[in-house]
Design a protein around this motif. Structure first.
Motif, PDB file in Angstrom:
ATOM      1  N   ARG A   1      48.411  19.155  36.665  1.00  0.00           N
ATOM      2  CA  ARG A   1      48.782  20.558  36.731  1.00  0.00           C
ATOM      3  C   ARG A   1      47.830  21.405  35.879  1.00  0.00           C
ATOM      4  NH1 ARG A   1      53.914  18.312  36.456  1.00  0.00           N
ATOM      5  NH2 ARG A   1      54.147  18.809  34.235  1.00  0.00           N
ATOM      6  N   HIS A   2      47.448  20.889  34.726  1.00  0.00           N
ATOM      7  CA  HIS A   2      46.524  21.614  33.843  1.00  0.00           C
ATOM      8  C   HIS A   2      45.189  21.851  34.555  1.00  0.00           C
ATOM      9  CE1 HIS A   2      45.023  22.919  29.914  1.00  0.00           C
ATOM     10  NE2 HIS A   2      43.951  22.173  30.130  1.00  0.00           N
ATOM     11  N   ILE A   3      44.672  20.825  35.226  1.00  0.00           N
ATOM     12  CA  ILE A   3      43.396  20.949  35.944  1.00  0.00           C
ATOM     13  C   ILE A   3      43.538  21.917  37.111  1.00  0.00           C
ATOM     14  CG2 ILE A   3      41.702  19.690  37.321  1.00  0.00           C
ATOM     15  CD1 ILE A   3      42.474  17.194  35.579  1.00  0.00           C
ATOM     16  N   THR A   4      44.649  21.818  37.851  1.00  0.00           N
ATOM     17  CA  THR A   4      44.870  22.682  39.003  1.00  0.00           C
ATOM     18  C   THR A   4      44.907  24.150  38.600  1.00  0.00           C
ATOM     19  OG1 THR A   4      46.118  20.921  40.120  1.00  0.00           O
ATOM     20  CG2 THR A   4      46.438  23.160  40.925  1.00  0.00           C
ATOM     21  N   ARG A   5      45.438  24.425  37.414  1.00  0.00           N
ATOM     22  CA  ARG A   5      45.502  25.807  36.921  1.00  0.00           C
ATOM     23  C   ARG A   5      44.170  26.276  36.340  1.00  0.00           C
ATOM     24  NH1 ARG A   5      50.704  24.050  34.689  1.00  0.00           N
ATOM     25  NH2 ARG A   5      49.640  23.650  32.711  1.00  0.00           N
ATOM     26  N   GLY A   6      43.170  25.395  36.333  1.00  0.00           N
ATOM     27  CA  GLY A   6      41.901  25.760  35.697  1.00  0.00           C
ATOM     28  C   GLY A   6      42.029  25.777  34.197  1.00  0.00           C
TER      29      GLY A   6
ATOM     30  N   MET B   1      38.743  21.808  31.724  1.00  0.00           N
ATOM     31  CA  MET B   1      39.077  20.408  31.922  1.00  0.00           C
ATOM     32  C   MET B   1      38.883  20.065  33.393  1.00  0.00           C
ATOM     33  SD  MET B   1      42.499  18.323  30.812  1.00  0.00           S
ATOM     34  CE  MET B   1      42.609  16.545  31.037  1.00  0.00           C
ATOM     35  N   VAL B   2      38.187  18.949  33.676  1.00  0.00           N
ATOM     36  CA  VAL B   2      37.867  18.605  35.067  1.00  0.00           C
ATOM     37  C   VAL B   2      38.499  17.310  35.530  1.00  0.00           C
ATOM     38  CG1 VAL B   2      35.703  19.908  35.053  1.00  0.00           C
ATOM     39  CG2 VAL B   2      35.688  17.480  34.398  1.00  0.00           C
ATOM     40  N   GLY B   3      38.997  16.475  34.609  1.00  0.00           N
ATOM     41  CA  GLY B   3      39.589  15.212  35.051  1.00  0.00           C
ATOM     42  C   GLY B   3      40.249  14.466  33.912  1.00  0.00           C
ATOM     43  N   ALA B   4      41.002  13.434  34.285  1.00  0.00           N
ATOM     44  CA  ALA B   4      41.627  12.547  33.303  1.00  0.00           C
ATOM     45  C   ALA B   4      41.767  11.168  33.928  1.00  0.00           C
ATOM     46  CB  ALA B   4      42.994  13.073  32.872  1.00  0.00           C
TER      47      ALA B   4
ATOM     48  N   ASP C   1      43.972  29.506  51.770  1.00  0.00           N
ATOM     49  CA  ASP C   1      43.830  28.339  52.645  1.00  0.00           C
ATOM     50  C   ASP C   1      42.583  27.517  52.339  1.00  0.00           C
ATOM     51  OD1 ASP C   1      46.148  28.938  54.017  1.00  0.00           O
ATOM     52  OD2 ASP C   1      45.127  30.140  55.538  1.00  0.00           O
ATOM     53  N   ALA C   2      41.797  27.943  51.347  1.00  0.00           N
ATOM     54  CA  ALA C   2      40.581  27.206  51.005  1.00  0.00           C
ATOM     55  C   ALA C   2      40.932  25.833  50.424  1.00  0.00           C
ATOM     56  CB  ALA C   2      39.740  27.998  50.011  1.00  0.00           C
ATOM     57  N   CYS C   3      40.002  24.906  50.559  1.00  0.00           N
ATOM     58  CA  CYS C   3      40.210  23.535  50.081  1.00  0.00           C
ATOM     59  C   CYS C   3      39.908  23.466  48.587  1.00  0.00           C
ATOM     60  CB  CYS C   3      39.309  22.573  50.846  1.00  0.00           C
ATOM     61  SG  CYS C   3      39.523  20.846  50.364  1.00  0.00           S
ATOM     62  N   ALA C   4      40.956  23.286  47.785  1.00  0.00           N
ATOM     63  CA  ALA C   4      40.806  23.185  46.325  1.00  0.00           C
ATOM     64  C   ALA C   4      41.636  22.014  45.818  1.00  0.00           C
ATOM     65  CB  ALA C   4      41.209  24.480  45.654  1.00  0.00           C
ATOM     66  N   ILE C   5      41.437  20.867  46.429  1.00  0.00           N
ATOM     67  CA  ILE C   5      42.222  19.673  46.128  1.00  0.00           C
ATOM     68  C   ILE C   5      41.851  19.113  44.761  1.00  0.00           C
ATOM     69  CG2 ILE C   5      42.532  17.251  46.808  1.00  0.00           C
ATOM     70  CD1 ILE C   5      42.112  18.228  49.719  1.00  0.00           C
ATOM     71  N   VAL C   6      42.864  18.706  44.004  1.00  0.00           N
ATOM     72  CA  VAL C   6      42.645  17.909  42.797  1.00  0.00           C
ATOM     73  C   VAL C   6      43.009  16.468  43.187  1.00  0.00           C
ATOM     74  CG1 VAL C   6      43.354  17.480  40.419  1.00  0.00           C
ATOM     75  CG2 VAL C   6      43.144  19.823  41.256  1.00  0.00           C
TER      76      VAL C   6
ATOM     77  N   HIS D   1      33.774  23.430  45.665  1.00  0.00           N
ATOM     78  CA  HIS D   1      35.127  23.336  45.124  1.00  0.00           C
ATOM     79  C   HIS D   1      35.339  24.485  44.139  1.00  0.00           C
ATOM     80  CE1 HIS D   1      38.843  21.724  43.684  1.00  0.00           C
ATOM     81  NE2 HIS D   1      38.691  20.570  44.315  1.00  0.00           N
ATOM     82  N   ARG D   2      36.289  25.383  44.467  1.00  0.00           N
ATOM     83  CA  ARG D   2      36.451  26.587  43.643  1.00  0.00           C
ATOM     84  C   ARG D   2      36.986  26.279  42.255  1.00  0.00           C
ATOM     85  NH1 ARG D   2      41.677  28.313  43.303  1.00  0.00           N
ATOM     86  NH2 ARG D   2      43.172  27.610  44.874  1.00  0.00           N
ATOM     87  N   LEU D   3      37.676  25.125  42.074  1.00  0.00           N
ATOM     88  CA  LEU D   3      38.164  24.776  40.745  1.00  0.00           C
ATOM     89  C   LEU D   3      37.053  24.255  39.839  1.00  0.00           C
ATOM     90  CD1 LEU D   3      41.592  23.042  41.510  1.00  0.00           C
ATOM     91  CD2 LEU D   3      41.173  25.386  40.747  1.00  0.00           C
ATOM     92  N   TYR D   4      35.895  23.988  40.419  1.00  0.00           N
ATOM     93  CA  TYR D   4      34.773  23.448  39.658  1.00  0.00           C
ATOM     94  C   TYR D   4      33.552  24.351  39.810  1.00  0.00           C
ATOM     95  CZ  TYR D   4      37.783  19.370  39.522  1.00  0.00           C
ATOM     96  OH  TYR D   4      38.858  18.515  39.335  1.00  0.00           O
ATOM     97  N   ASP D   5      33.794  25.678  39.705  1.00  0.00           N
ATOM     98  CA  ASP D   5      32.720  26.676  39.775  1.00  0.00           C
ATOM     99  C   ASP D   5      31.915  26.564  41.058  1.00  0.00           C
ATOM    100  OD1 ASP D   5      33.389  27.663  37.221  1.00  0.00           O
ATOM    101  OD2 ASP D   5      32.178  26.099  36.267  1.00  0.00           O
TER     102      ASP D   5
END
Length: 437
Positions: free
Chosen positions: A411-416, A394-397, A343-348, A303-307
């Motif tokens: 939105r904050h998490i999606t933006r990294g 931030m990774v979750g809430a 097109d990569a999978c980066a779902i929150v 997951h690219r949003l989580y390194d």
């Protein structure tokens, strides 16, 4: 090693989806919506038409409806060839075929692996097992048939129900059973229910919620064994020697990905089907397999949003949102097109859980967090939002009875977005949420 260029010469005429799950059905729909007009086959192990799983631990258990009423996936299904009550037993990537337990061999040019996950059970000695329970009175809640059997057993009025496992399945089942007026003991290895999934602050709230509603909580002690009398469960013995009387036991011990049928295929299997960012299944050497994708509970991807942490997500929203990504990737593969980074999978993912009159909601992957802080509300009121961070991100809430602020945090998490965040006033997050409706 099979020919890694097989099946990529233009759009395939035969796509096979293994798994009549949410991920499988939504991927089939996405393929049709994207213009795929070739043969589309869906293989499903169960006899039922595709259905939604989340209600099985909630309203379905407590409803008075007959067996023919179940939470169907209500969208119009695409024009497909259905193979229900068929179990995939082997994947042959040399010949591009799925072998079924009936002896049938199903050819494909493109393949979607969406076999999901199966419920864990216990041996009589308390060790995790993948086989169905054998003692009378021991139930799982994974399939529609599981839920029907448990609902029938609950209607017979057991004297005491023990729920082993205090994750989402266990806590939801305990709440549903308690709403029927039955005595319930909830047993879990952690100090509070859901502690690993939602952190200590929300877990403490969940513990209070269950105690207030009359559930006997036995937390922090693992199960030693299930005691039986003449083949019927009679008690759950804990590691500290305490025996919990129970004439009905529900196991909510989590799941394991359904990958047994892929053994020997050459695919990389590590707590699921290993895939790349575009959900392409990988060979054992880490390179992508042409024309084979995976989606839903069964896939583990970076997951690219989580390194680029490897994650396998079992939430409903993850399966639904991965489906169009998997479909687009597969059609690009079959047409010989390249895969764009966008097109990569980066779902929150999002998740919800209804327990008694309380609703828990989460965004992101809170379990990846190493620190947490209260973002809104307070514990005594039972209305709170807790944020989770790892390093500077931030990774979750997780929210309890406060859905509004989660739109902002997603939105904050999606933006990294950074951790810790600049905490907004509650009225600001409510106004921000209203603007998105």
């Amino acid at each position: 090693m099979p020919d890694r260029q097989a099946g990529v010469g233009g759009q395939g005429q035969r796509i096979v989806v293994v798994g009549a799950s949410l991920a499988g059905i939504r991927t089939a729909e996405a393929l049709r919506s994207a213009g795929y007009a070739g043969r589309l086959t869906i293989i499903g192990e169960e006899p039922h038409s595709p259905y939604d799983r989340p209600p099985l631990t909630k309203g379905f258990l407590t409803s008075a409806d007959g067996h023919n009423t179940f939470p169907a996936l209500t969208r119009a299904q695409p024009d497909v060839h259905w193979l229900l009550e068929k179990r995939a037993e082997q994947l042959d990537l040399d010949s591009r075929r799925v072998l079924l337990h009936t002896g049938e061999s199903i050819p494909f040019d493109g393949l979607v692996i969406a076999t999901g996950s199966a419920a864990r059970t216990l041996t009589s000695a308390g060790r995790p097992d993948s086989r169905p329970p054998t003692a009378n009175g021991v139930h799982l809640v994974r399939t529609l048939d599981d839920a029907i059997a448990l609902r029938e057993a609950l209607r017979r009025g057991p004297r005491r129900v023990a729920v082993v496992g205090a994750g989402f399945i266990g806590t939801e089942v305990a709440a549903s059973v308690r709403s029927l007026g039955l005595a319930v003991t909830l047993i879990g290895p952690d100090e509070a229910p859901l502690a690993r999934a939602v952190g200590t602050q929300v877990a403490d709230h969940v513990a209070r919620l269950h105690r207030t509603n009359g559930v006997d909580l036995r937390m922090g002690v693992p199960v030693e064994e299930l005691e039986t009398v003449c083949g019927t469960v009679a008690a759950v013995r804990l590691a500290d020697g305490v025996a919990i009387d129970a004439d009905l036991v529900v196991l909510g011990l989590g799941t394991t990905p359904c990958t047994d049928w892929l053994s020997g295929s050459g695919l990389l299997l590590q707590d699921g089907v290993r895939a790349d960012r575009w959900l392409r299944a990988l060979w054992n050497d880490g390179t992508p397999v042409s024309g084979v994708v995976a989606a839903g509970d069964v896939v583990r991807w970076p997951h690219r949003l989580y390194d680029d942490s490897l994650v396998r997500v079992e939430h409903w929203s993850n399966a639904a949102l991965q489906a169009p990504i998997a479909a687009r990737t597969l059609l690009n593969e079959l047409a010989g097109r390249s895969h764009a980074p966008a097109d990569a999978c980066a779902i929150v993912p999002t998740f919800w859980s209804d327990q008694y009159d309380s609703k828990l909601l989460s965004v992101g992957l809170p379990h990846l967090g190493t620190t947490q802080t209260l973002l809104d509300g307070d514990a005594p009121s039972g209305r709170l939002v807790v944020g989770f961070g790892r390093g500077m991100q931030m990774v979750g809430a997780v929210a309890v009875d406060q859905p509004g602020p989660l739109a902002t945090w997603k939105r904050h998490i999606t933006r990294g977005g950074p951790w810790p965040p600049a905490i907004q006033r509650p009225e600001d997050t409510r106004r921000d949420h209203a603007a998105t409706q």
